[in-house]
Design an enzyme around this catalytic site. Structure first.
Site, PDB file in Angstrom:
ATOM      1  N   GLN A  46       0.837  -1.200   0.000  1.00  0.00           N
ATOM      2  CA  GLN A  46       0.000   0.000   0.000  1.00  0.00           C
ATOM      3  C   GLN A  46       0.872   1.251   0.000  1.00  0.00           C
ATOM      4  O   GLN A  46       1.624   1.488   0.938  1.00  0.00           O
ATOM      5  CB  GLN A  46      -0.901  -0.008   1.236  1.00  0.00           C
ATOM      6  CG  GLN A  46      -1.585   1.312   1.582  1.00  0.00           C
ATOM      7  CD  GLN A  46      -2.627   1.723   0.563  1.00  0.00           C
ATOM      8  OE1 GLN A  46      -2.316   2.414  -0.416  1.00  0.00           O
ATOM      9  NE2 GLN A  46      -3.860   1.286   0.780  1.00  0.00           N
ATOM     10  N   GLY A  67     -23.290   0.101  10.419  1.00  0.00           N
ATOM     11  CA  GLY A  67     -22.485  -1.023   9.976  1.00  0.00           C
ATOM     12  C   GLY A  67     -21.784  -0.749   8.649  1.00  0.00           C
ATOM     13  O   GLY A  67     -21.905   0.333   8.075  1.00  0.00           O
ATOM     14  N   GLU A  88      -9.171  -0.354   2.902  1.00  0.00           N
ATOM     15  CA  GLU A  88      -8.426  -0.077   4.135  1.00  0.00           C
ATOM     16  C   GLU A  88      -9.087   1.017   4.970  1.00  0.00           C
ATOM     17  O   GLU A  88      -9.036   0.986   6.202  1.00  0.00           O
ATOM     18  CB  GLU A  88      -6.975   0.297   3.822  1.00  0.00           C
ATOM     19  CG  GLU A  88      -6.132   0.437   5.084  1.00  0.00           C
ATOM     20  CD  GLU A  88      -4.653   0.617   4.825  1.00  0.00           C
ATOM     21  OE1 GLU A  88      -3.954   1.090   5.734  1.00  0.00           O
ATOM     22  OE2 GLU A  88      -4.195   0.302   3.703  1.00  0.00           O
ATOM     23  N   ARG A  90     -12.303   1.530   5.347  1.00  0.00           N
ATOM     24  CA  ARG A  90     -13.383   0.886   6.100  1.00  0.00           C
ATOM     25  C   ARG A  90     -12.822   0.068   7.261  1.00  0.00           C
ATOM     26  O   ARG A  90     -13.411   0.026   8.347  1.00  0.00           O
ATOM     27  CB  ARG A  90     -14.196  -0.025   5.164  1.00  0.00           C
ATOM     28  CG  ARG A  90     -15.287   0.705   4.393  1.00  0.00           C
ATOM     29  CD  ARG A  90     -15.767  -0.104   3.207  1.00  0.00           C
ATOM     30  NE  ARG A  90     -14.864   0.060   2.073  1.00  0.00           N
ATOM     31  CZ  ARG A  90     -14.814  -0.775   1.039  1.00  0.00           C
ATOM     32  NH1 ARG A  90     -15.599  -1.825   1.001  1.00  0.00           N
ATOM     33  NH2 ARG A  90     -13.987  -0.549   0.048  1.00  0.00           N
ATOM     34  N   ARG A 125      -8.100   6.830  -7.818  1.00  0.00           N
ATOM     35  CA  ARG A 125      -8.911   7.624  -6.888  1.00  0.00           C
ATOM     36  C   ARG A 125      -8.212   8.916  -6.478  1.00  0.00           C
ATOM     37  O   ARG A 125      -8.736   9.675  -5.666  1.00  0.00           O
ATOM     38  CB  ARG A 125      -9.214   6.787  -5.642  1.00  0.00           C
ATOM     39  CG  ARG A 125     -10.047   5.556  -5.952  1.00  0.00           C
ATOM     40  CD  ARG A 125     -10.243   4.688  -4.737  1.00  0.00           C
ATOM     41  NE  ARG A 125     -11.025   3.496  -5.052  1.00  0.00           N
ATOM     42  CZ  ARG A 125     -11.291   2.520  -4.206  1.00  0.00           C
ATOM     43  NH1 ARG A 125     -10.824   2.579  -2.971  1.00  0.00           N
ATOM     44  NH2 ARG A 125     -11.994   1.466  -4.562  1.00  0.00           N
TER      45      ARG A 125
END
Length: 297
Positions: A46, A67, A88, A90, A125
């Site tokens: 990452q 949730g 990651e 979340r 992103r």
């Protein structure tokens, strides 16, 4: 664009398609399981090092109340537990929300694909700052034994684009911090690299911030500092070049991936192209030859 990156088994189109489909759930084939947060660890490749704390807290509040709606994507670790492929944020927010488990889908990714997907996902992103992006390219070069040109091809970038980012890794540590904190822009940092006396970088970087200098003004100062025999010559008033010269310099810098200066007097002039090593000179000569060949086709 077809069949790029054959040595890795997948081209850029195939990898981008993986990203498009990465978090789509097929109710017929995908099994969603609850995995303990203690069994998860981030993708070891990452490139993203910083996560916005405010955004994470907002997501954690939502997760605590409602949730996790979209399962994360993981693979089984060769060591222990699972490694996160996508999701990651979340995962981090679930920990903040003091959750014990998170819904996940297990998929099979090899090491090479993990590296490329980690970089592509963040680039797509626009989640990486310039230094993280540079470190991602360096990681691919080191771990997969790739050249700058091969990394550019794998990721659908131009070679000068990748080269410009890799050069940021040679900045002094404090200047890197200014770039990471967005006190300096990518353009400012790239221009600072043109200083012949590297010890002057930090001083000029601080001046950039204090005086809110434009990139063009920094270019003028770098040129003056490189040419000046005495320090007081640097303090002269910055004179803007004609627009067409500045535009020509920008086009050449984007094309060649290095600093370019055009000097003109009475209709005549010269073009100065900077290179940092013998390898960099060869790269620039290859680009110039390619441009010449394209012109004469």
């Amino acid at each position: 664009m077809k069949n790029k990156g054959k040595s890795l088994g997948k081209g850029i189109d195939a990898l981008f398609q993986d990203l498009v489909n990465l978090e789509e759930v097929d109710v017929k084939t995908d099994e969603i399981i609850e995995i303990s947060l203690n069994e998860l660890r981030p993708n070891p490749y990452q490139p993203r090092k910083t996560f916005d704390e405010t955004s994470l807290k907002e997501l954690a509040s939502s997760i605590a109340h409602s949730g996790v709606f979209q399962p994360i994507i993981v693979r089984k670790s060769t060591v222990k537990g699972y490694e996160i492929i996508a999701g990651e944020r979340r995962f981090r927010a679930s920990k903040l929300a003091q959750k014990e488990t998170i819904p996940a889908i297990v998929r099979d990714f090899d090491e090479e694909t993990m590296m490329q997907v980690a970089v592509l996902e963040n680039l797509q992103r626009e989640d990486l700052n310039p230094l993280e992006e540079a470190e991602a390219y360096e990681m691919l070069m080191k771990n997969l034994k790739l050249t700058q040109a091969q990394v550019a091809e794998r990721l659908g970038k131009s070679r000068p684009y990748v080269a410009n980012y890799l050069r940021l890794l040679t900045l002094p540590l404090l200047v890197k911090e200014m770039l990471q904190d967005e006190r300096l822009s990518m353009g400012h940092a790239r221009t600072l690299l043109g200083l012949k006396n590297k010890e002057q970088m930090l001083k000029l970087a601080n001046r950039c911030i204090k005086e809110n200098l434009t990139v063009r003004q920094v270019e003028q100062l770098v040129a003056a500092m490189n040419e000046a025999k005495e320090e007081n010559k640097v303090s002269r008033i910055i004179q803007e070049k004609p627009y067409y010269l500045r535009e020509s310099e920008d086009r050449l810098m984007d094309r060649l991936g290095t600093n370019v200066a055009i000097h003109e007097k009475k209709g005549k002039g010269k073009i100065e192209i900077e290179y940092l090593s013998q390898e960099d000179l060869t790269r620039i000569l290859d680009l110039l030859q390619l441009s010449f060949d394209e012109t004469n086709e």
